[in-house]
Write an enzyme that holds these catalytic residues in place. Structure first.
Site, PDB file in Angstrom:
ATOM      1  N   GLU A   1       8.693   7.553  -3.625  1.00 16.02           N
ATOM      2  CA  GLU A   1       7.802   8.020  -2.569  1.00 16.02           C
ATOM      3  C   GLU A   1       8.219   7.394  -1.234  1.00 16.02           C
ATOM      4  O   GLU A   1       8.433   6.186  -1.183  1.00 16.02           O
ATOM      5  CB  GLU A   1       6.348   7.655  -2.860  1.00 16.02           C
ATOM      6  CG  GLU A   1       5.405   8.362  -1.908  1.00 16.02           C
ATOM      7  CD  GLU A   1       3.927   8.056  -2.160  1.00 16.02           C
ATOM      8  OE1 GLU A   1       3.631   7.016  -2.760  1.00 16.02           O
ATOM      9  OE2 GLU A   1       3.095   8.868  -1.740  1.00 16.02           O
TER      10      GLU A   1
ATOM     11  N   GLY B   1       3.629  -2.580  -2.408  1.00 17.49           N
ATOM     12  CA  GLY B   1       2.716  -3.392  -3.208  1.00 17.49           C
ATOM     13  C   GLY B   1       2.761  -2.935  -4.645  1.00 17.49           C
ATOM     14  O   GLY B   1       2.819  -3.723  -5.582  1.00 17.49           O
ATOM     15  N   ALA B   2       2.742  -1.602  -4.812  1.00 14.87           N
ATOM     16  CA  ALA B   2       2.793  -1.001  -6.134  1.00 14.87           C
ATOM     17  C   ALA B   2       3.007   0.490  -5.953  1.00 14.87           C
ATOM     18  O   ALA B   2       2.886   0.997  -4.836  1.00 14.87           O
ATOM     19  CB  ALA B   2       1.485  -1.251  -6.877  1.00 14.87           C
ATOM     20  N   MET B   3       3.344   1.183  -7.058  1.00 15.70           N
ATOM     21  CA  MET B   3       3.597   2.626  -6.953  1.00 15.70           C
ATOM     22  C   MET B   3       3.066   3.315  -8.204  1.00 15.70           C
ATOM     23  O   MET B   3       3.257   2.837  -9.321  1.00 15.70           O
ATOM     24  CB  MET B   3       5.102   2.853  -6.767  1.00 15.70           C
ATOM     25  CG  MET B   3       5.526   4.308  -6.761  1.00 15.70           C
ATOM     26  SD  MET B   3       4.843   5.212  -5.337  1.00 15.70           S
ATOM     27  CE  MET B   3       4.777   6.872  -6.011  1.00 15.70           C
ATOM     28  N   GLU B   4       2.426   4.469  -7.980  1.00 13.19           N
ATOM     29  CA  GLU B   4       1.643   5.107  -9.035  1.00 13.19           C
ATOM     30  C   GLU B   4       2.401   6.095  -9.909  1.00 13.19           C
ATOM     31  O   GLU B   4       1.779   6.940 -10.548  1.00 13.19           O
ATOM     32  CB  GLU B   4       0.458   5.834  -8.395  1.00 13.19           C
ATOM     33  CG  GLU B   4       0.836   7.093  -7.549  1.00 13.19           C
ATOM     34  CD  GLU B   4       1.017   6.813  -6.076  1.00 13.19           C
ATOM     35  OE1 GLU B   4       1.250   5.639  -5.723  1.00 13.19           O
ATOM     36  OE2 GLU B   4       0.930   7.762  -5.279  1.00 13.19           O
ATOM     37  N   ASN B   5       3.738   6.019 -10.001  1.00 16.08           N
ATOM     38  CA  ASN B   5       4.500   6.953 -10.846  1.00 16.08           C
ATOM     39  C   ASN B   5       3.712   7.292 -12.109  1.00 16.08           C
ATOM     40  O   ASN B   5       3.211   6.390 -12.784  1.00 16.08           O
ATOM     41  CB  ASN B   5       5.823   6.313 -11.268  1.00 16.08           C
ATOM     42  CG  ASN B   5       6.497   5.584 -10.141  1.00 16.08           C
ATOM     43  OD1 ASN B   5       6.846   6.191  -9.150  1.00 16.08           O
ATOM     44  ND2 ASN B   5       6.631   4.266 -10.267  1.00 16.08           N
TER      45      ASN B   5
ATOM     46  N   HIS C   1      -6.361   0.857  -7.778  1.00 10.23           N
ATOM     47  CA  HIS C   1      -5.809   1.830  -6.829  1.00 10.23           C
ATOM     48  C   HIS C   1      -4.782   2.740  -7.523  1.00 10.23           C
ATOM     49  O   HIS C   1      -4.864   3.970  -7.447  1.00 10.23           O
ATOM     50  CB  HIS C   1      -5.157   1.052  -5.677  1.00 10.23           C
ATOM     51  CG  HIS C   1      -4.557   1.903  -4.608  1.00 10.23           C
ATOM     52  ND1 HIS C   1      -5.168   2.108  -3.393  1.00 10.23           N
ATOM     53  CD2 HIS C   1      -3.394   2.605  -4.559  1.00 10.23           C
ATOM     54  CE1 HIS C   1      -4.407   2.900  -2.648  1.00 10.23           C
ATOM     55  NE2 HIS C   1      -3.319   3.216  -3.332  1.00 10.23           N
ATOM     56  N   GLU C   2      -3.835   2.126  -8.220  1.00 10.41           N
ATOM     57  CA  GLU C   2      -2.771   2.920  -8.839  1.00 10.41           C
ATOM     58  C   GLU C   2      -3.310   3.788  -9.979  1.00 10.41           C
ATOM     59  O   GLU C   2      -2.850   4.904 -10.192  1.00 10.41           O
ATOM     60  CB  GLU C   2      -1.641   2.021  -9.351  1.00 10.41           C
ATOM     61  CG  GLU C   2      -1.028   1.097  -8.297  1.00 10.41           C
ATOM     62  CD  GLU C   2      -0.620   1.802  -7.012  1.00 10.41           C
ATOM     63  OE1 GLU C   2      -0.281   2.989  -7.071  1.00 10.41           O
ATOM     64  OE2 GLU C   2      -0.663   1.159  -5.945  1.00 10.41           O
TER      65      GLU C   2
ATOM     66  N   HIS D   1      -4.876   6.899  -8.647  1.00 10.41           N
ATOM     67  CA  HIS D   1      -3.846   7.881  -8.284  1.00 10.41           C
ATOM     68  C   HIS D   1      -3.459   8.779  -9.460  1.00 10.41           C
ATOM     69  O   HIS D   1      -2.920   9.863  -9.247  1.00 10.41           O
ATOM     70  CB  HIS D   1      -2.574   7.162  -7.832  1.00 10.41           C
ATOM     71  CG  HIS D   1      -2.523   6.860  -6.365  1.00 10.41           C
ATOM     72  ND1 HIS D   1      -2.821   7.782  -5.394  1.00 10.41           N
ATOM     73  CD2 HIS D   1      -2.162   5.730  -5.697  1.00 10.41           C
ATOM     74  CE1 HIS D   1      -2.655   7.229  -4.197  1.00 10.41           C
ATOM     75  NE2 HIS D   1      -2.265   5.985  -4.356  1.00 10.41           N
TER      76      HIS D   1
HETATM   77 ZN   LIG Z   1      -1.694   4.493  -3.026  1.00  9.56          ZN
END
Ligand SMILES: [Zn+2]
Length: 1023
Positions: free
Chosen positions: A292, A425-429, A461-462, A465
């Site tokens: 992303e 911070g993080a990613m929601e794959n 949060h993730e 998503h």
């Molecule tokens: Zn997000």
């Protein structure tokens, strides 16, 4: 994606009096883009800019910006051709003005004619932004193609000129095989894409960047015969075109197979590699993805826009000792020659390319089954002991979301992976969430309560998503807030519901207030903004998309009731599962639920399509409350920025008074015009508007009403909620900044703090006064700065004295302790440094094994870092320990040193990335820039290394936004303003026009104005 908590947006925002723990960790989010070509960076759309200017305005509005982007998409060739139109449009204005100056009938007719012509030209320019300009003006599309056709790398014409892909061909399914070599940092790949034609065409246009394409074959469903075909590459737009051997017919299916090789990226984007040292100091290789927003195209050729959803079958060849993970569960593992193994993963659900992910490395996991979904937390082998908290938290949250959304999580597994080096911070794959180690792992002995909250929030949060973003996706990046605003809203909402003891609303309030500071600037933007270029897309990842988005949803939820809100959300998710949406689709779902009793779409558009927010002014007369709205401007000079009367919001006005059942009396009404009257039905002593700060606006009261509230706070503060008290402190200081309220009155309101014992109001007061302190200190007004500290100290003295150096108490109490002791030690109050130094000595004596209270650990380390020996010991610990939570605290302390050589070394080392990982650089620069000793040094470092920074983090990215703000936000002199302006002007025009650059300049101007307005007053009444 989680960009890592709010970058504190405006002037001063980070301050030495109240360091915000989450800020450290939250530096995350790094949207991923391919590195720009040097000529792309240098590219300046001067022609189009002049053209727009020629039409009248000085400030570009949204449409003009669109227009400029469309100019850019036409490529360089456009520039050479724009001159003709520029001349002709410039020619209209003087003649129109000249003609109209003589008011005869004939000239009026001529004048009208010319105006019609001029308006037509403008309309053509605005409405047909993608057409081509030549000397004759705007031509029809078919005519223009020949004129400005972009050239492919082989010199042939490239059949597509736009940044956005055509929609004639839709991908249905990808089969992707990858064979990475982690030591040589290269990989071989092949992708077979099943396609469907929607319209007849000869060309298949898709994204690809950095690939060495060796062979492309084409097959139609009918002939089932493979044919090798030609490929054209147009790197300027990251596009390739496959020229089909036959016309593709609408409704028919085809497939293409592309074989290629590429480098594994050494940045944080795309398919990237990293090395780390294990506990035996052995070098290990690891590879992960971050796609992303625009980097899937660098891992494999694909239709890399969120609306092109398809399914994915992924195969990865790996070494035996490695584990490979992807979005879906593993289907099979086949041993191959040379000790290699090929893993194949099940076909995915239909999803966007930016959500595809794969990881290869040595990992261990902890797992638990939740209603048929296997939840696992993966780490590098030696850190698996820090994974328990994340697993427990995920299990609870997954159950919560499935119930709340009434949609089961659709995959059989959900992996959360801590990556040793990760920019966001993080990613929601989908099915494969990636995190920094510090945002996923929790270490019992060194993680503070703030760390625990952070990990919990980011997982929440993730996970949100997986529904908002993955199941239902925004069609295009202009509506990024649909993804991020919702995930941020759900993150706090879910914590309120299942981790109530964490008081996460305190963090939300704080983030909301800081976002409003950023949103009150002229450089702000509507959360739904048109975007085209990669920098524009990158810039959408800012606190406005996240926290303004979330604040608006909170306001709507409060206005409609929790039930109605939930129904609309469920309806929206059900209606659009596996599809893509725009903001309007969300509002339609709300309107369906409200059944036309309220036009939610009309109301919410006033918030999503306008930048900024309202200032609501309230005056009580008898039993009537007069209210009016205008746009809140951050201290600008009215002659430069006249108030734009056209701004109007539909504002849910909530209020609380002492009437009727005392504080129980709360009411709400919608203000959808400039002014209105609310009937209170009885005489009241006071009224507080914007109950619990659920509304996204600032309130200004008439003198008597402010006086009544100040008296209330002094006599009976707990009649108001802690949110309301924090809200009042915030609003009065913001209004003092505008000159609407004397600064003295703001301080007088704050005096009630002597009786305050809750975190939110104290934190807000420390923040507001910290801003003032920082400016005074940097200007050398040390006498005023220390008098300010004495005043705040007097108010908080008894609270500070009550604090023990332990980890006891509720999370909220622990955070208050952390803030108060940090304040006390920073300013050497109350024997704070003596106690901290003793703790530090004990810790050093035990060689770092003595267990310090985690919430005050940063404070203890900062005191310890003041000595040469202490600083060196901290550095040696930083290098050797395995807890990211502890390392962060040490790094903050190292960066608080007053020795500029040490500060320079820290910044240099994190840019190098060896001793301090480059993921930490923006955090280090911000920490250095915050303190007196480092604030000039940080800016020098940024200037000196600007090109390297841009190369590593890309223009417009969140990290660059953070670096620019962090190194300039405490300047408050005209000399610094010109210096910063001159530096950015000497860069490319694209750089100068970045929002973060404009924001930095505006913030310095505001700091100057603030000082001009308030310095005298401070000197006079402070003595
Ligand atoms: Zn997000």
């Amino acid at each position: 994606m989680e960009m890592n908590r709010l970058q504190l947006p405006r002037n001063m925002i980070e301050n030495s009096m109240f360091e915000e723990e989450p800020d450290v960790v939250d530096l995350a989010k790094e949207p991923c883009l391919h590195p720009l070509e040097p000529d792309e960076v240098e590219y300046e759309p001067r022609g189009s800019r002049l053209l727009v200017r020629g039409l009248g305005e000085h400030e570009m509005d949204e449409d003009e910006e669109d227009y400029e982007s469309s100019a850019k998409l036409l490529g360089m060739s456009f520039m050479n051709r724009s001159t003709g139109l520029r001349n002709s449009s410039a020619g209209y204005r003087p003649s129109a003005e000249g003609a109209c100056s003589v008011p005869s009938a004939r000239t009026l007719v001529v004048c009208a004619f010319i105006i019609v012509v001029a308006v037509s030209v403008i309309m053509v320019i605005y409405l047909l932004p993608r057409c081509t300009f030549t000397k004759e003006g705007c031509h029809k599309q078919n005519q223009s193609i020949g004129l400005i056709q972009p050239l492919a790398t082989n010199g042939k014409l490239f059949p597509w000129a736009q940044i956005r892909l055509p929609t004639a061909i839709m991908p249905q399914r990808y089969e992707l095989s990858l064979h990475p070599n982690l030591t040589s940092m290269t990989f071989k790949g092949s992708v077979t894409i099943l396609l469907q034609a929607r319209q007849a065409t000869w060309n298949i246009i898709l994204h690809s960047t950095g690939h060495n394409i060796s062979r492309v074959t084409f097959m139609s469903a009918v002939s089932s015969q493979e044919k090798q075909v030609e490929i054209l590459e147009y790197p300027y737009h990251d596009q390739i075109a496959i020229v089909a051997p036959e016309a593709l017919l609408a409704g028919h299916s085809y497939s293409v197979k592309i074989e290629y090789s590429a480098n594994i990226s050494s940045s944080y984007c795309g398919f990237y590699g990293l090395t780390y040292r294990d506990e035996n100091n052995k070098r290990k290789y690891f590879a992960a993805t971050q796609f992303e927003p625009l980097a899937a195209r660098s891992a494999f050729p694909c239709f890399d826009e969120p609306a092109f959803k398809a399914t994915f079958i992924i195969k990865i060849i790996r070494d035996e000792q490695h584990t490979a993970l992807s979005n879906m569960p593993k289907k099979s593992s086949v041993s191959m020659e040379d000790g290699l193994v090929q893993d194949e993963f099940s076909e995915s659900v239909k999803m966007s390319t930016y959500l595809v992910a794969f990881i290869v490395g040595e990992m261990r996991n902890l797992s638990e089954d939740v209603n048929g979904t296997l939840v696992s937390v993966y780490t590098v082998p030696e850190k698996i002991g820090q994974a328990h908290h994340a697993l427990e938290t995920t299990v609870k949250l997954l159950e919560f979301y499935e119930n709340y959304f009434e949609i089961k999580y659709p995959l059989k597994k959900l992996d959360l992976v801590a990556i040793p080096d990760f920019e966001a911070g993080a990613m929601e794959n989908w099915g494969l969430l990636t995190f920094r180690e510090e945002t996923l792992l929790y270490d019992n002995t060194t993680s503070s309560v703030a760390d625990r909250k952070l990990v919990t929030k980011i997982i929440a949060h993730e996970l949100a998503h997986q529904w908002f973003g993955n199941l239902v996706t925004m069609q295009w990046w202009n509506d990024l807030w649909l993804n991020e605003g919702f995930a941020t809203f759900m993150e706090y909402f879910s914590l309120e519901k299942i981790f109530k003891e964490l008081y996460s609303y305190e963090d939300f309030l704080d983030a909301q207030l800081k976002t409003m500071k950023k949103d009150s600037l002229n450089s702000s933007h509507p959360i739904s903004s048109s975007v085209q270029s990669s920098e524009q897309i990158e810039e959408m990842f800012d606190s406005l998309s996240y926290f303004k988005g979330a604040s608006l949803l909170l306001m709507l939820k409060t206005f409609l009731s929790e039930d109605v809100f939930q129904h609309a959300v469920i309806l929206y998710l059900h209606n659009h599962s596996y599809a893509s949406t725009q903001s309007d689709d969300l509002w339609d779902s709300f309107n369906e639920v409200t059944n036309k009793t309220l036009d939610v779409k009309r109301m919410m558009k006033t918030w999503t399509l306008q930048k900024g927010f309202p200032l609501v002014t309230v005056q009580r007369k008898g039993t009537e409350l007069f209210i009016q709205q205008e746009r809140f401007f951050s201290g600008r000079k009215p002659e430069i920025y006249p108030v734009d009367a056209s701004y109007l919001w539909h504002i849910p006005i909530t209020y609380v008074t002492d009437g009727r059942n005392y504080s129980e009396y709360r009411a709400v009404s919608l203000l959808d015009k400039k002014s209105d009257i609310i009937n209170l039905t009885e005489q009241v002593q006071w009224v507080k508007v914007n109950t619990n700060m659920t509304g996204y606006y600032i309130v200004h009261y008439a003198d008597d009403d402010w006086a009544a509230l100040i008296t209330l706070l002094k006599t009976n503060p707990y009649v108001l909620s802690d949110k309301d008290r924090a809200n009042l402190i915030n609003n009065i200081f913001e209004l003092a900044g505008l000159g609407k309220v004397p600064l003295q009155r703001a301080f007088s309101l704050m005096d009630y703090l002597i009786n305050e014992n809750q975190t939110a109001p104290i934190a807000e007061a420390l923040f507001q006064t910290g801003l003032i302190y920082d400016l005074l200190e940097k200007l050398g007004h040390m006498d005023l700065a220390s008098r300010l500290v004495s005043r705040v100290h007097k108010l908080l003295q008894s609270q500070i004295q009550r604090q023990a150096w332990t980890d006891e108490g509720t999370p909220s109490a622990r955070e208050l302790r952390s803030a108060l002791l940090e304040f006390a030690c920073t300013h050497s109050l109350e024997n704070c440094t003596t106690t901290a130094m003793k703790l530090f000595d004990d810790w050093v004596a035990s060689n770092g094994t003595y267990s310090l209270p985690t919430d005050v650990m940063t404070t203890v380390f900062k005191v310890g870092a003041k000595t040469e020996k202490g600083w060196s010991f901290l550095l040696s610990m930083y290098i050797s320990i395995g807890s990211e939570a502890e390392k962060n605290k040490i790094l903050e302390a190292l960066a608080s040193s007053e020795d500029v050589r040490k500060l320079y070394w820290l910044m240099k080392s994190s840019l190098d990335g060896d001793i301090i990982r480059t993921q930490k650089l923006s955090q280090v620069i911000r920490a250095v820039g915050r303190h007196f000793a480092g604030h000039l040094l940080a800016w020098d470092f940024v200037k000196e290394n600007w090109n390297k920074l841009v190369q590593k983090f890309h223009l417009g990215s969140y990290t660059m936004q953070s670096i620019v703000a962090g190194s300039t936000h405490l300047f408050s002199t005209k000399a610094h303003l010109s210096e910063v302006q001159a530096f950015f002007e000497s860069q490319s025009e694209a750089t100068f026009r970045l929002r973060c650059v404009q924001e930095a300049l505006e913030v310095i101007q505001l700091n100057i104005q603030w000082m001009e307005k308030n310095l005298k007053a401070l000197i006079q009444w402070y003595i």
